[in-house]
Design a protein around this motif. Structure first.
Motif, mmCIF file in Angstrom:
data_model
loop_
_atom_site.group_PDB
_atom_site.id
_atom_site.type_symbol
_atom_site.label_atom_id
_atom_site.label_comp_id
_atom_site.label_asym_id
_atom_site.label_seq_id
_atom_site.Cartn_x
_atom_site.Cartn_y
_atom_site.Cartn_z
ATOM 1 N N LEU A 1 -6.643 -0.324 1.146
ATOM 2 C CA LEU A 1 -6.151 -1.413 1.987
ATOM 3 C C LEU A 1 -7.053 -2.641 1.841
ATOM 4 O O LEU A 1 -6.564 -3.771 1.701
ATOM 5 C CB LEU A 1 -6.111 -0.948 3.442
ATOM 6 C CG LEU A 1 -5.718 -1.988 4.495
ATOM 7 C CD1 LEU A 1 -4.272 -2.425 4.290
ATOM 8 C CD2 LEU A 1 -5.907 -1.427 5.893
ATOM 9 N N LEU B 1 0.873 -1.174 0.000
ATOM 10 C CA LEU B 1 0.000 0.000 0.000
ATOM 11 C C LEU B 1 0.906 1.217 0.000
ATOM 12 O O LEU B 1 1.644 1.453 0.967
ATOM 13 C CB LEU B 1 -0.903 0.008 1.231
ATOM 14 C CG LEU B 1 -1.834 1.222 1.349
ATOM 15 C CD1 LEU B 1 -2.803 1.281 0.179
ATOM 16 C CD2 LEU B 1 -2.607 1.180 2.660
ATOM 17 N N VAL C 1 3.259 -1.505 4.197
ATOM 18 C CA VAL C 1 2.465 -0.286 4.258
ATOM 19 C C VAL C 1 3.426 0.891 4.257
ATOM 20 O O VAL C 1 4.261 1.024 5.155
ATOM 21 C CB VAL C 1 1.576 -0.239 5.517
ATOM 22 C CG1 VAL C 1 0.839 1.098 5.606
ATOM 23 C CG2 VAL C 1 0.579 -1.396 5.502
#
Length: 358
Positions: A132, A87, A145
């Motif tokens: 997400l 992400l 992330v």
């Protein structure tokens, strides 16, 4: 308190505290939020637009319950994939773009695969939460992330079913491994350099934490460090998500009033936006006003000559990939650590001593 709010309050107080996130249903989220199941489906699957207030209520209910959409839960529970999800916040930002390319190269070198989901640069926390969810729905075996918007509590429901490594931003969650840039150290290097040049009135642009965890921390630490040197700091808030020009007008007003001799920006992109505006206004840097940025990854940064700190993107990519490989090989047995990687000051040409009697 209205009847709907009271009902939601009763539901929150009576919900089971031990329920697994994988077992929380869409109907439970609907009841918690006081909306229909169809509305929850629209929020998570994006089939039709939903009013922002309703969307926020659904996401808040999902976070309280630790809800994972069913198809994601099934995929995650059965997953033993060597595909890693990433992400990524705004790959058009040079720091994130470089991280993506370095991480992709390292993951490939290790014989793994990576899928990347990147929200629009102008999208905030709700959209990143949806991104997400999309990423988890792809049945990834692990997740990187790299964004300053997604908070640790948004990741908590997934920690038992998929390994997570945060890259770049500072993180202290006891269950989330992080490989971060030492933003306290980076901000300190820059503030010390500005104070050493003799500046005693300095503007510092400080985004809020909801816009960027890293940039907010940089700004706050720069301001505090300058004050420790006896410098008068003029804090300029930047509350709007994704607006890099925010704060420029306030900096220029302080300069025009003869108040400041230097301005500090929490990223090079923000600094460049300011330098363009200053040049158009006939303000020279550093002859009239010194200015600094932070991250140092712009192509040709040495030719641009901006005073900044170079963050160790390449090192972060290598370490994060190695940690993820270990997590996949030894599920649940890797000790959580919060690694901090120091940056390097690039003196540049945009910082000099105060001039012109200011």
């Amino acid at each position: 308190m209205g009847s709907g709010e009271a009902a939601r309050s009763r539901r929150r107080s009576s919900k089971p505290q031990s329920q697994s996130p994988l077992n929380v249903t869409m109907m439970a989220v609907a009841e918690e939020a006081g909306v229909s199941r169809a509305t929850v489906s629209r929020v998570f699957h994006g089939t039709t637009p939903v009013a922002p207030s309703t969307r926020d209520a659904v996401h808040a209910a999902a976070e309280r319950l630790g809800y994972i959409p069913n198809e994601m839960a099934r995929s995650l529970a059965a997953s033993s994939s060597d595909i890693i999800g990433l992400l990524l916040r705004g790959p058009s930002n040079p720091a994130y773009g470089l991280l993506f390319s370095e991480l992709q190269a390292e993951i490939s070198r290790l014989g793994l695969q990576m899928i990347t989901v990147a929200p629009s640069p102008m999208e905030g926390a709700n959209f990143e939460r949806q991104a997400l969810n999309r990423l988890l729905g792809l049945r990834v075996g692990g997740m990187f992330v790299s964004t300053g918007v997604i908070q640790a509590e948004m990741l908590e429901p997934f920690l038992d079913v998929v390994p997570v490594v945060i890259i770049g931003r500072p993180e202290n969650h006891p269950r989330i491994y992080s490989v971060s840039y030492d933003e306290n150290g980076n901000a300190t290097l820059l503030a010390d350099a500005v104070a050493a040049q003799g500046h005693r009135d300095v503007a510092v642009v400080i985004p809020n934490v909801g816009s960027s965890v890293a940039e907010s921390l940089r700004g706050r630490v720069m301001a505090q460090r300058l004050e420790g040197h006896g410098v008068t700091v003029h804090r300029i808030p930047s509350p709007t998500f994704g607006v890099v020009k925010e704060g420029i007008a306030e900096v220029m007003a302080l300069y025009d009033a003869g108040t400041i001799t230097a301005a500090m920006f929490p990223s090079d992109v923000r600094l460049l936006a300011f330098l363009s505006h200053a040049r158009a206004a006939g303000v020279r840097t550093p002859e009239d006003l010194s200015a600094t940025g932070c991250d140092g990854v712009l192509p040709g940064v040495d030719l641009l000559g901006i005073t900044t700190v170079r963050i160790p993107v390449e090192q972060a990519a290598v370490r994060a990939a190695a940690v993820m490989q270990s997590m996949l090989a030894k599920p649940g047995r890797i000790k959580v650590e919060h690694e901090l990687l120091p940056g390097t000051l690039l003196p540049g040409r945009t910082l000099g001593p105060p001039r012109g009697g200011r």
